[in-house]
Design an enzyme around this catalytic site. Structure first.
Site, PDB file in Angstrom:
ATOM      1  N   ASN A 139       0.803  -1.221   0.000  1.00 30.82           N
ATOM      2  CA  ASN A 139       0.000   0.000   0.000  1.00 30.82           C
ATOM      3  C   ASN A 139       0.836   1.271   0.000  1.00 30.82           C
ATOM      4  O   ASN A 139       0.312   2.347  -0.206  1.00 30.82           O
ATOM      5  CB  ASN A 139      -0.946  -0.002   1.211  1.00 30.82           C
ATOM      6  CG  ASN A 139      -0.241  -0.387   2.493  1.00 30.82           C
ATOM      7  OD1 ASN A 139       0.326  -1.470   2.613  1.00 30.82           O
ATOM      8  ND2 ASN A 139      -0.242   0.524   3.444  1.00 30.82           N
ATOM      9  N   GLN A 157      -4.851  -4.184  -1.847  1.00 33.51           N
ATOM     10  CA  GLN A 157      -4.454  -3.223  -2.883  1.00 33.51           C
ATOM     11  C   GLN A 157      -4.425  -3.863  -4.274  1.00 33.51           C
ATOM     12  O   GLN A 157      -4.274  -3.158  -5.276  1.00 33.51           O
ATOM     13  CB  GLN A 157      -3.074  -2.637  -2.568  1.00 33.51           C
ATOM     14  CG  GLN A 157      -3.020  -1.816  -1.291  1.00 33.51           C
ATOM     15  CD  GLN A 157      -3.736  -0.481  -1.394  1.00 33.51           C
ATOM     16  OE1 GLN A 157      -4.049   0.001  -2.489  1.00 33.51           O
ATOM     17  NE2 GLN A 157      -4.017   0.135  -0.274  1.00 33.51           N
ATOM     18  N   SER A 217     -11.013  -5.603   0.460  1.00 32.82           N
ATOM     19  CA  SER A 217     -11.877  -4.595   1.059  1.00 32.82           C
ATOM     20  C   SER A 217     -12.531  -3.739  -0.021  1.00 32.82           C
ATOM     21  O   SER A 217     -11.888  -3.363  -0.997  1.00 32.82           O
ATOM     22  CB  SER A 217     -11.030  -3.711   1.979  1.00 32.82           C
ATOM     23  OG  SER A 217     -11.827  -2.783   2.649  1.00 32.82           O
ATOM     24  N   CYS A 220       1.902  10.239  11.021  1.00 38.45           N
ATOM     25  CA  CYS A 220       1.773  11.357  11.956  1.00 38.45           C
ATOM     26  C   CYS A 220       0.888  10.980  13.131  1.00 38.45           C
ATOM     27  O   CYS A 220      -0.009  11.712  13.519  1.00 38.45           O
ATOM     28  CB  CYS A 220       1.215  12.580  11.237  1.00 38.45           C
ATOM     29  SG  CYS A 220       2.225  13.081   9.858  1.00 38.45           S
ATOM     30  N   THR A 275     -25.415  -9.483  11.730  1.00 35.25           N
ATOM     31  CA  THR A 275     -26.256  -9.161  10.585  1.00 35.25           C
ATOM     32  C   THR A 275     -25.423  -8.556   9.468  1.00 35.25           C
ATOM     33  O   THR A 275     -24.583  -7.689   9.711  1.00 35.25           O
ATOM     34  CB  THR A 275     -27.366  -8.178  11.018  1.00 35.25           C
ATOM     35  OG1 THR A 275     -28.152  -8.808  12.025  1.00 35.25           O
ATOM     36  CG2 THR A 275     -28.247  -7.781   9.836  1.00 35.25           C
ATOM     37  N   HIS A 283     -13.668  -0.575   0.055  1.00 36.71           N
ATOM     38  CA  HIS A 283     -13.389   0.866  -0.082  1.00 36.71           C
ATOM     39  C   HIS A 283     -12.052   1.166  -0.758  1.00 36.71           C
ATOM     40  O   HIS A 283     -11.745   2.334  -1.024  1.00 36.71           O
ATOM     41  CB  HIS A 283     -13.518   1.591   1.270  1.00 36.71           C
ATOM     42  CG  HIS A 283     -12.354   1.459   2.195  1.00 36.71           C
ATOM     43  ND1 HIS A 283     -11.388   2.434   2.315  1.00 36.71           N
ATOM     44  CD2 HIS A 283     -12.003   0.484   3.058  1.00 36.71           C
ATOM     45  CE1 HIS A 283     -10.507   2.052   3.228  1.00 36.71           C
ATOM     46  NE2 HIS A 283     -10.852   0.868   3.689  1.00 36.71           N
TER      47      HIS A 283
HETATM   48  C1  LIG Z   1      -6.432  -0.444   3.603  1.00 30.57           C
HETATM   49  C2  LIG Z   1      -5.710  -1.703   3.836  1.00 30.57           C
HETATM   50  C3  LIG Z   1      -6.086  -2.575   4.867  1.00 30.57           C
HETATM   51  C4  LIG Z   1      -7.200  -2.254   5.828  1.00 30.57           C
HETATM   52  O1  LIG Z   1      -8.428  -2.339   5.190  1.00 30.57           O
HETATM   53  P1  LIG Z   1      -9.764  -1.820   5.902  1.00 30.57           P
HETATM   54  O2  LIG Z   1     -10.845  -2.337   5.013  1.00 30.57           O
HETATM   55  O3  LIG Z   1      -9.664  -0.350   5.910  1.00 30.57           O
HETATM   56  O4  LIG Z   1      -9.799  -2.434   7.250  1.00 30.57           O
HETATM   57  C5  LIG Z   1      -5.392  -3.749   5.017  1.00 30.57           C
HETATM   58  N1  LIG Z   1      -4.378  -4.062   4.178  1.00 30.57           N
HETATM   59  C6  LIG Z   1      -3.989  -3.262   3.184  1.00 30.57           C
HETATM   60  C7  LIG Z   1      -2.870  -3.680   2.296  1.00 30.57           C
HETATM   61  C8  LIG Z   1      -4.644  -2.052   2.974  1.00 30.57           C
HETATM   62  O5  LIG Z   1      -4.241  -1.253   1.994  1.00 30.57           O
END
Ligand SMILES: *Cc1c(COP(=O)(O)O)cnc(C)c1O
Length: 414
Positions: free
Chosen positions: A173, A201, A221, A348, A262, A223
């Site tokens: 990431n 990623q 994930s 940070c 749920t 998002h």
């Molecule tokens: C963003 C990220 C996570 C965490 O994912 P969330 O859905 O925000 O908990 C874990 N691993 C990597 C490589 C990520 O980029």
């Protein structure tokens, strides 16, 4: 009457293009991505009309929700080459990583207590492993080379008869390095050790195939791929070999008993659509992002000296560019940038920013780690935005270097 912030119907403009909504240019897509308008459109009815609980099958509301969840599950599975029943919905990749690592460690406690991972994992993997270590497990953290790559032979050599799991991040990431996961997977299969990968990623950006790559568990994930926040998934291999694990949440026995609670139906529906879109656009989008990244790098390297690329140029996520700017005080770099959202190589979380452990793991000196910028290009970035960002970075770096030059002598590098 006093306005306490309750919105009026007319305030809603749900379908606006994400990138048009703010004057800031967003180039931090490894942190999160905007929800694709097509994803949002798919989700909306599941808040207001189709709000059933998929676990309640005794009426149409529940059945409708269950059908939507299963359709989404199929879309996730298809994108990574899995079977539908091998997908477990979670709240995000952090939970998926926890479930995979703690779940396997607990279930196979009698078989072994050794886990192999790497120095460039996301904290969700590293901190989970550290917690297990505190409780008596043995953890091997493999180093990486200057490109951020784990050597598959080192994985092989680290395996003992107590090893129960190998957990290696698919694509990083911070520096975008894509690991040699297929090789690691083959070694894991040969040695009969489970292979988990945090593919948060990678999924939706580059091809992922859990069978071809010999993966037993895989976290991702929504998002990070233009879906909503708060929904993720864990792939758990059902056969050849079957992976068993203990849940970390207990309750109603949802998700084959592996994740009670749920289901987040709108989120899951959105995740499904995000996967469908990703499959459709992946190749073209990857080429476009690579082109934009090359343009950004070329402009910065042409206009500024003492700029260093962190991580490899090939074998890297197309949308990722991580650069260090010498002779710039790290703390002032990000704050000096106007109108652009990027990340720095220091966390940070405290008053004194800690240089990134990923950059340190690939041998970047501390001062250069501090003065790094992570550019994360994404679906809605344009060529014009790339040029604006490049101009702004050039301006900021030049002005910071001018300010610091009377105090900091320029060290000549041979
Ligand atoms: C963003 C990220 C996570 C965490 O994912 P969330 O859905 O925000 O908990 C874990 N691993 C990597 C490589 C990520 O980029």
């Amino acid at each position: 009457m006093e306005n306490r912030g309750l919105p009026k119907d007319s305030d809603f403009d749900l379908m606006s293009e994400p990138s048009q909504r703010s004057h800031y240019i967003y180039m931090d897509h490894h942190a999160t991505t905007p929800v694709d308008p097509r994803v949002l459109r798919e989700m909306l009815p599941y808040f207001t009309e189709r709000y059933g609980n998929p676990a309640g099958r005794n009426h149409a509301f529940g059945l409708e929700a269950e059908e939507a969840v299963e359709a989404a599950r199929g879309r996730l599975a298809h994108l990574i080459g899995a079977r539908t029943k091998e997908i477990i919905f979670t709240s995000g990749a952090t939970e998926s990583d926890n479930l995979a690592i703690r779940g396997v460690a607990s279930f196979y406690e009698g078989k072994g207590d050794h886990i192999i991972t790497s120095a460039v994992e996301h904290k969700a993997v590293l901190d989970t492993c550290k917690e297990l270590e505190r409780k008596g497990a043995r953890i091997t953290i493999l180093p990486v080379d200057r490109d951020g790559l784990v050597d598959p032979e080192q994985v092989r050599n680290a395996i003992t008869d107590r090893t129960i799991l190998i957990s290696i991040i698919f694509a990083n990431n911070e520096i975008g390095t894509i690991q040699l996961v297929e090789k690691i997977g083959r070694i894991a299969a040969e040695k009969e050790v489970f292979f988990h990968t945090d593919a948060t990623q990678a999924v939706g950006k580059i091809p992922v195939d859990v069978d071809f790559m010999h993966m037993d568990l895989l976290s991702f994930s929504a998002h990070k791929m233009y879906g909503p926040k708060g929904v993720g998934a864990l792939f758990v291999r059902a056969r050849n070999p079957r992976v068993r694990l203990h849940p970390i949440l207990y309750g109603g026995g949802h998700e084959r008993g592996l994740r009670s609670g749920t289901l987040n139906v709108p989120g899951i529906v959105g995740f499904g659509m995000a996967c469908l879109i990703a499959e459709e656009v992946m190749e073209e989008e990857g080429e476009r992002l690579l082109h934009l990244r090359t343009r950004l790098r070329n402009t910065l390297f042409r206009e500024l000296d003492q700029v260093y690329l962190n991580g490899p140029w090939t074998g890297r996520l197309q949308g990722n560019l991580n650069l260090s700017f010498a002779q710039v005080a790290g703390e002032s770099l990000l704050t000096g940038l106007r109108g652009i959202a990027v990340s720095s190589g220091s966390a940070c979380t405290s008053a004194i920013p800690e240089p990134s452990y990923v950059l340190q793991a690939i041998g970047v000196p501390e001062d250069l780690a501090r003065s790094s910028i992570r550019f994360g290009l994404g679906r809605f970035n344009t060529r014009e935005e790339v040029d604006i960002v490049a101009d702004e970075v050039i301006r900021a770096v030049r002005s910071l270097r001018e300010m610091s030059s009377p105090y900091e002598p320029v060290t000549k590098t041979a």
